[in-house]
Design a protein around this motif. Structure first.
Motif, PDB file in Angstrom:
ATOM      1  N   THR A   1      48.285  71.971  85.796  1.00 24.46           N
ATOM      2  CA  THR A   1      49.019  70.829  86.318  1.00 24.46           C
ATOM      3  C   THR A   1      50.442  70.929  85.774  1.00 24.46           C
ATOM      4  OG1 THR A   1      49.082  68.436  86.430  1.00 24.46           O
ATOM      5  CG2 THR A   1      48.290  69.374  84.387  1.00 24.46           C
ATOM      6  N   SER A   2      51.271  69.948  86.019  1.00 25.30           N
ATOM      7  CA  SER A   2      52.609  70.036  85.451  1.00 25.30           C
ATOM      8  C   SER A   2      52.872  68.851  84.529  1.00 25.30           C
ATOM      9  CB  SER A   2      53.664  70.059  86.555  1.00 25.30           C
ATOM     10  OG  SER A   2      53.429  69.010  87.452  1.00 25.30           O
ATOM     11  N   CYS A   3      53.775  69.092  83.599  1.00 22.92           N
ATOM     12  CA  CYS A   3      54.049  68.096  82.574  1.00 22.92           C
ATOM     13  C   CYS A   3      54.671  66.856  83.190  1.00 22.92           C
ATOM     14  CB  CYS A   3      54.981  68.704  81.527  1.00 22.92           C
ATOM     15  SG  CYS A   3      55.519  67.528  80.296  1.00 22.92           S
ATOM     16  N   ILE A   4      54.257  65.707  82.709  1.00 21.73           N
ATOM     17  CA  ILE A   4      54.762  64.452  83.267  1.00 21.73           C
ATOM     18  C   ILE A   4      56.225  64.245  82.937  1.00 21.73           C
ATOM     19  CG2 ILE A   4      54.130  63.051  81.275  1.00 21.73           C
ATOM     20  CD1 ILE A   4      53.435  61.813  84.742  1.00 21.73           C
ATOM     21  N   GLU A   5      56.685  64.884  81.846  1.00 19.87           N
ATOM     22  CA  GLU A   5      58.082  64.704  81.432  1.00 19.87           C
ATOM     23  C   GLU A   5      58.997  65.743  82.065  1.00 19.87           C
ATOM     24  OE1 GLU A   5      59.127  62.858  78.005  1.00 19.87           O
ATOM     25  OE2 GLU A   5      57.731  61.460  78.934  1.00 19.87           O
ATOM     26  N   CYS A   6      58.677  67.039  81.795  1.00 22.84           N
ATOM     27  CA  CYS A   6      59.624  68.079  82.195  1.00 22.84           C
ATOM     28  C   CYS A   6      59.174  68.860  83.422  1.00 22.84           C
ATOM     29  CB  CYS A   6      59.880  69.024  81.021  1.00 22.84           C
ATOM     30  SG  CYS A   6      58.402  69.933  80.546  1.00 22.84           S
ATOM     31  N   GLN A   7      58.040  68.527  83.968  1.00 21.54           N
ATOM     32  CA  GLN A   7      57.508  69.140  85.187  1.00 21.54           C
ATOM     33  C   GLN A   7      57.191  70.621  85.034  1.00 21.54           C
ATOM     34  OE1 GLN A   7      56.688  67.121  87.606  1.00 21.54           O
ATOM     35  NE2 GLN A   7      57.597  65.436  86.468  1.00 21.54           N
ATOM     36  N   SER A   8      57.231  71.147  83.800  1.00 22.09           N
ATOM     37  CA  SER A   8      56.847  72.554  83.644  1.00 22.09           C
ATOM     38  C   SER A   8      55.331  72.673  83.742  1.00 22.09           C
ATOM     39  CB  SER A   8      57.344  73.074  82.304  1.00 22.09           C
ATOM     40  OG  SER A   8      56.730  72.356  81.269  1.00 22.09           O
ATOM     41  N   LYS A   9      54.871  73.897  83.987  1.00 24.47           N
ATOM     42  CA  LYS A   9      53.443  74.093  84.211  1.00 24.47           C
ATOM     43  C   LYS A   9      52.639  73.976  82.918  1.00 24.47           C
ATOM     44  CE  LYS A   9      53.416  76.714  88.461  1.00 24.47           C
ATOM     45  NZ  LYS A   9      53.126  77.993  89.093  1.00 24.47           N
ATOM     46  N   VAL A  10      51.534  73.344  83.043  1.00 23.31           N
ATOM     47  CA  VAL A  10      50.687  73.157  81.875  1.00 23.31           C
ATOM     48  C   VAL A  10      49.261  73.522  82.228  1.00 23.31           C
ATOM     49  CG1 VAL A  10      49.862  71.509  80.162  1.00 23.31           C
ATOM     50  CG2 VAL A  10      52.088  71.172  81.203  1.00 23.31           C
TER      51      VAL A  10
ATOM     52  N   THR B   1      44.042  71.903  78.321  1.00 20.68           N
ATOM     53  CA  THR B   1      42.978  72.293  77.392  1.00 20.68           C
ATOM     54  C   THR B   1      42.446  71.023  76.756  1.00 20.68           C
ATOM     55  OG1 THR B   1      44.374  72.434  75.453  1.00 20.68           O
ATOM     56  CG2 THR B   1      44.283  74.383  76.830  1.00 20.68           C
ATOM     57  N   LYS B   2      41.516  71.241  75.911  1.00 19.80           N
ATOM     58  CA  LYS B   2      40.897  70.120  75.207  1.00 19.80           C
ATOM     59  C   LYS B   2      41.955  69.335  74.429  1.00 19.80           C
ATOM     60  CE  LYS B   2      37.128  70.079  71.869  1.00 19.80           C
ATOM     61  NZ  LYS B   2      36.267  71.017  71.129  1.00 19.80           N
ATOM     62  N   TYR B   3      42.994  70.062  73.997  1.00 23.34           N
ATOM     63  CA  TYR B   3      43.964  69.440  73.101  1.00 23.34           C
ATOM     64  C   TYR B   3      45.211  68.917  73.804  1.00 23.34           C
ATOM     65  CZ  TYR B   3      41.051  71.753  69.737  1.00 23.34           C
ATOM     66  OH  TYR B   3      39.986  72.161  69.008  1.00 23.34           O
ATOM     67  N   THR B   4      45.223  69.045  75.120  1.00 22.36           N
ATOM     68  CA  THR B   4      46.407  68.596  75.823  1.00 22.36           C
ATOM     69  C   THR B   4      46.490  67.081  75.795  1.00 22.36           C
ATOM     70  OG1 THR B   4      46.043  70.451  77.294  1.00 22.36           O
ATOM     71  CG2 THR B   4      47.683  68.832  77.975  1.00 22.36           C
ATOM     72  N   PRO B   5      47.583  66.547  75.270  1.00 19.22           N
ATOM     73  CA  PRO B   5      47.680  65.085  75.192  1.00 19.22           C
ATOM     74  C   PRO B   5      48.119  64.473  76.525  1.00 19.22           C
ATOM     75  CG  PRO B   5      49.571  66.098  74.154  1.00 19.22           C
ATOM     76  CD  PRO B   5      48.740  67.232  74.679  1.00 19.22           C
TER      77      PRO B   5
ATOM     78  N   GLY C   1      49.798  57.003  79.248  1.00 20.01           N
ATOM     79  CA  GLY C   1      48.404  57.311  79.521  1.00 20.01           C
ATOM     80  C   GLY C   1      48.243  57.963  80.881  1.00 20.01           C
ATOM     81  N   ILE C   2      49.330  58.244  81.512  1.00 19.15           N
ATOM     82  CA  ILE C   2      49.259  58.874  82.837  1.00 19.15           C
ATOM     83  C   ILE C   2      49.773  60.286  82.707  1.00 19.15           C
ATOM     84  CG2 ILE C   2      50.057  58.750  85.226  1.00 19.15           C
ATOM     85  CD1 ILE C   2      50.575  55.731  84.653  1.00 19.15           C
ATOM     86  N   GLY C   3      49.104  61.218  83.334  1.00 23.59           N
ATOM     87  CA  GLY C   3      49.566  62.589  83.342  1.00 23.59           C
ATOM     88  C   GLY C   3      49.354  63.273  82.004  1.00 23.59           C
ATOM     89  N   VAL C   4      49.894  64.472  81.882  1.00 25.61           N
ATOM     90  CA  VAL C   4      49.738  65.225  80.648  1.00 25.61           C
ATOM     91  C   VAL C   4      51.084  65.734  80.171  1.00 25.61           C
ATOM     92  CG1 VAL C   4      47.385  65.934  81.112  1.00 25.61           C
ATOM     93  CG2 VAL C   4      49.275  67.306  81.983  1.00 25.61           C
ATOM     94  N   LEU C   5      51.135  66.191  78.941  1.00 24.45           N
ATOM     95  CA  LEU C   5      52.380  66.691  78.369  1.00 24.45           C
ATOM     96  C   LEU C   5      52.253  68.179  78.101  1.00 24.45           C
ATOM     97  CD1 LEU C   5      53.156  63.907  75.742  1.00 24.45           C
ATOM     98  CD2 LEU C   5      54.335  64.305  77.896  1.00 24.45           C
ATOM     99  N   CYS C   6      53.367  68.906  78.286  1.00 22.03           N
ATOM    100  CA  CYS C   6      53.370  70.309  77.923  1.00 22.03           C
ATOM    101  C   CYS C   6      53.579  70.419  76.414  1.00 22.03           C
ATOM    102  CB  CYS C   6      54.478  71.048  78.658  1.00 22.03           C
ATOM    103  SG  CYS C   6      56.102  70.546  78.100  1.00 22.03           S
ATOM    104  N   PRO C   7      53.288  71.567  75.805  1.00 23.02           N
ATOM    105  CA  PRO C   7      53.411  71.710  74.357  1.00 23.02           C
ATOM    106  C   PRO C   7      54.791  71.326  73.851  1.00 23.02           C
ATOM    107  CG  PRO C   7      52.286  73.597  75.267  1.00 23.02           C
ATOM    108  CD  PRO C   7      52.695  72.755  76.431  1.00 23.02           C
ATOM    109  N   LYS C   8      55.832  71.677  74.582  1.00 20.48           N
ATOM    110  CA  LYS C   8      57.181  71.351  74.128  1.00 20.48           C
ATOM    111  C   LYS C   8      57.358  69.846  73.996  1.00 20.48           C
ATOM    112  CE  LYS C   8      60.204  75.101  75.553  1.00 20.48           C
ATOM    113  NZ  LYS C   8      61.194  75.522  76.559  1.00 20.48           N
ATOM    114  N   CYS C   9      57.022  69.141  75.106  1.00 22.05           N
ATOM    115  CA  CYS C   9      57.201  67.692  75.085  1.00 22.05           C
ATOM    116  C   CYS C   9      56.288  67.048  74.052  1.00 22.05           C
ATOM    117  CB  CYS C   9      56.917  67.099  76.463  1.00 22.05           C
ATOM    118  SG  CYS C   9      57.976  67.798  77.715  1.00 22.05           S
ATOM    119  N   THR C  10      55.138  67.667  73.830  1.00 21.89           N
ATOM    120  CA  THR C  10      54.215  67.136  72.832  1.00 21.89           C
ATOM    121  C   THR C  10      54.886  67.093  71.472  1.00 21.89           C
ATOM    122  OG1 THR C  10      52.425  68.176  74.024  1.00 21.89           O
ATOM    123  CG2 THR C  10      51.941  67.382  71.816  1.00 21.89           C
TER     124      THR C  10
END
Lengths: 110, 552
Positions: free
Chosen positions: B108-117, B120-124, B129-138
């Motif tokens: 999917t893509s990051c809710i903040e920066c739209q990069s591809k994500v 995984t189990k650890y993806t916040p 509470g909507i969408g997911v964050l990429c490691p950078k934004c995390t």
């Protein structure tokens, strides 16, 4: 009151060894508490000296236990309490048992 | 299938087990992201709304699966196959989710920066509470993905549990006493210890007492006292000694002459029959609390060993009955001391003892059954001449006849008499006895708990025995007046121990009289004497025991 509590007492063994320990530590043993306590009117409590019919080597171990007890009685769970058993030489174990019974340290276990 | 799952999905969270499992953090392998979302929206949506929520649904690709998924399919199959499993609501959404989008392994893509994500189990999840964050934004948000992934369900519960357990552990583990430590050392080294024979009788006995007091006499510590040369064995608390161990006593100490065994709860017929064969020299036996030895065991034992017994003390052995007493009478002709207490016996049982002419000490205490004065009088007429000690306390069926027709006539040599709690004996009985008794002088008298005794009666008693008495128990003679209490000390010059507990009129002046008048008095017991104050007379060498004012 606090001055009195800080005093030392002398325990004298049957073979004339003297052991000087803090009074609060001595009071951990029921028998010594009765002899030395502030309520008792025995000459022992006046002079803070006890003549005990216990051999020096045994009495030394008794004092060691009393200090051990003072140190570890109120520790919380995180601290590991060393095993006092390892410090008792087997050759005095029987005598120590009789002495411990005489001094009733069990009564004041808490 | 999917419909059923949907239904379950709706129903599931309402059941107690389901919500419990969720609280405990038990979930299907892919559950985490889904469950977090689900909890946040606080309702039970079918997979559809969840999917719509993730911004850009992606199809899963096989290569991306490899990290997390390899076990999943089989698990899912296992769980869905039974189809009744309560876990269905969990496996079901994860299945539908991971297959459609938003599940672990999907892109999917990051809710903040739209990069591809890759989820995984650890993806916040995103900030709302909507969408997911990429490691950078995390890391930009300062979120520790690993911590968060585990944190929500788990850390709270175990932490609470630990706190709850902690105080319990602390209170249940006080520091061992020095005696306990010593016993442990002794037990640890028991194999290296020679038995205590050479140490000397007193010390051995003290150690036996201390071990019993600490309830530490067991098959290991008992070895201290066993040895072929042992003459005396006292086991004050044999409750922990099993039958095998008790048998070994006879094997290891066959020449023992004195055996005392108390709380012998595991002593049984088997053991006592074994003892018959092995003890060669048993002369003194004291058994307390042998509940398991049956009548036939006692009889066989007495038939074999009885002839050499000089003293026999039996207490609290319910199966030591009339036939056993008969065996005593038949076999134990050498007995000097016979003490039977708390057993069942009738008058006929007492008659069996008539032949024991050597008795010096006879105790028949608290017998269950009707033992009356006639039987005891008959017994005393046979054995009374030599008797020095007689204890018939706590037999409620004995009356004045015992004193007038028995003790007075047949027991001239008595030195110790104990008649406490014999309720039927009253003033006239005591007066009869002590007025005309041809006795050489009692040393000890216990007439405690005979409530009816009055001044006049006690005066008669003390006139007779006063000059010789050394130990006097007047416990609970409540009617004695103060005037008479004041007179007592001058009547008993040799007294060593006196018990005037619960004599209501005892006060400081009475205590003073006792302490000052009786030169040899070493102990005076005064429980329940409320009139005695702190200031009562004391002197060195005289112990005052039980005084309420002094103990408070």
């Amino acid at each position: 009151m606090s001055e009195q509590a800080n005093k030392n007492v002398t325990l004298i063994s049957s073979d004339e060894f003297s052991f000087i320990i803090p009074k609060p530590v001595a009071l951990k043993a029921g028998m010594l508490a009765d002899m030395l306590g502030e309520d008792s009117a025995f000459s022992e409590s006046m002079s803070n000296t006890c003549n005990l019919d216990i051999r020096g080597v045994v009495l030394e171990k008794v004092c060691e236990y009393l200090l051990f007890k003072q140190r570890y009685e109120s520790v919380d769970n995180k601290e590991t309490v060393p095993d006092f058993q390892e410090r008792i030489p087997p050759e005095i174990a029987l005598e120590l048992l009789v002495a411990a019974d005489y001094l009733q340290s069990k009564l004041r276990a808490h | 299938m999917s419909r059923r799952n949907n239904n379950n999905n709706v129903r599931g969270p309402t059941s107690a087990l389901t919500s419990f499992l969720r609280e405990q953090g038990i979930t299907g392998p892919t559950g985490d992201p889904y469950r977090r979302q689900q909890r946040e929206i606080q309702q039970n949506p079918p997979p559809q709304p969840t999917t719509s929520r993730s911004p850009i649904p992606h199809h899963r690709s096989d290569s991306e699966d490899l990290d997390d998924d390899p076990i999943q399919p089989s698990l899912k199959r296992q769980k869905s196959n039974p189809q009744i499993e309560q876990d269905d609501p969990y496996t079901a959404p994860s299945k539908s989710q991971s297959s459609s989008a938003g599940g672990v392994g999907s892109k999917t893509s990051c809710i903040e920066c739209q990069s591809k994500v890759i989820i995984t189990k650890y993806t916040p999840t995103g900030p709302d509470g909507i969408g997911v964050l990429c490691p950078k934004c995390t890391s930009a948000h300062g979120i520790d993905p690993f911590k968060q992934a585990q944190s929500k369900p788990k850390p709270k519960k175990p932490a609470q549990k630990e706190k709850r357990i902690a105080p319990k552990v602390e209170s249940s583990k006080p520091l061992s006493s020095l005696a306990d430590y010593s016993i442990k050392v002794i037990i640890a080294n028991i194999d290296y210890v020679e038995n205590l024979g050479e140490i000397g009788g007193d010390a051995t006995d003290t150690i036996a007492k201390v071990l019993s007091k600490n309830r530490s006499l067991n098959y290991k510590t008992v070895q201290l006292f066993l040895g072929s040369h042992q003459d005396t064995l006292s086991l004050y608390d044999a409750a922990n000694l099993n039958p095998e161990c008790l048998k070994s006593i006879a094997t290891l100490c066959p020449s023992i002459s004195r055996l005392k065994i108390a709380f012998a709860g595991q002593l049984n017929n088997d053991v006592i029959k074994d003892w018959c064969l092995r003890f060669r020299n048993l002369q003194h036996l004291d058994v307390h609390g042998a509940y398991l030895v049956k009548s036939d065991g006692w009889i066989e034992f007495l038939n074999t060993i009885g002839s050499s017994l000089q003293s026999l003390r039996i207490s609290e052995c319910p199966h030591f009955d009339q036939s056993s007493v008969e065996a005593v009478g038949r076999n134990c002709k050498k007995l000097n001391v016979l003490s039977i207490s708390q057993i069942k016996m009738e008058n006929q049982g007492v008659d069996h003892l008539n032949g024991l002419k050597n008795l010096k000490n006879l105790e028949i205490v608290q017998v269950e059954g009707n033992v009356t004065s006639e039987a005891i009088v008959n017994l005393l007429s046979n054995v009374g001449q030599c008797l020095e000690e007689l204890n018939l306390s706590k037999n409620s069926d004995l009356d004045n006849g015992l004193l007038t027709n028995g003790i007075r006539l047949y027991c001239p040599n008595l030195r110790i008499l104990n008649l406490n709690s014999c309720d039927l004996i009253d003033n006239s009985g005591f007066e009869d006895l002590f007025k005309q008794w041809n006795n050489i002088g009692l040393k000890q008298l216990d007439i405690s708990l005979n409530h009816v005794i009055n001044d006049k009666c006690l005066e008669t008693i003390l006139n007779k025995i006063g000059p010789t008495i050394e130990l006097l128990n007047l416990n609970k003679l409540k009617d004695i007046s103060k005037d008479f209490l004041l007179k007592i000390p001058s009547m008993i010059p040799k007294i060593r121990e006196v018990d005037i507990s619960w004599c209501r009129q005892t006060d400081d002046s009475v205590m003073k009289e006792f302490v000052e008048t009786c030169p040899e008095l070493i102990k005076i017991t005064c429980f329940g004497c409320l009139l005695v104050t702190k200031d009562c007379t004391r002197k060195p060498g005289t112990q005052i025991m039980g005084c309420p004012a002094l103990t408070m």
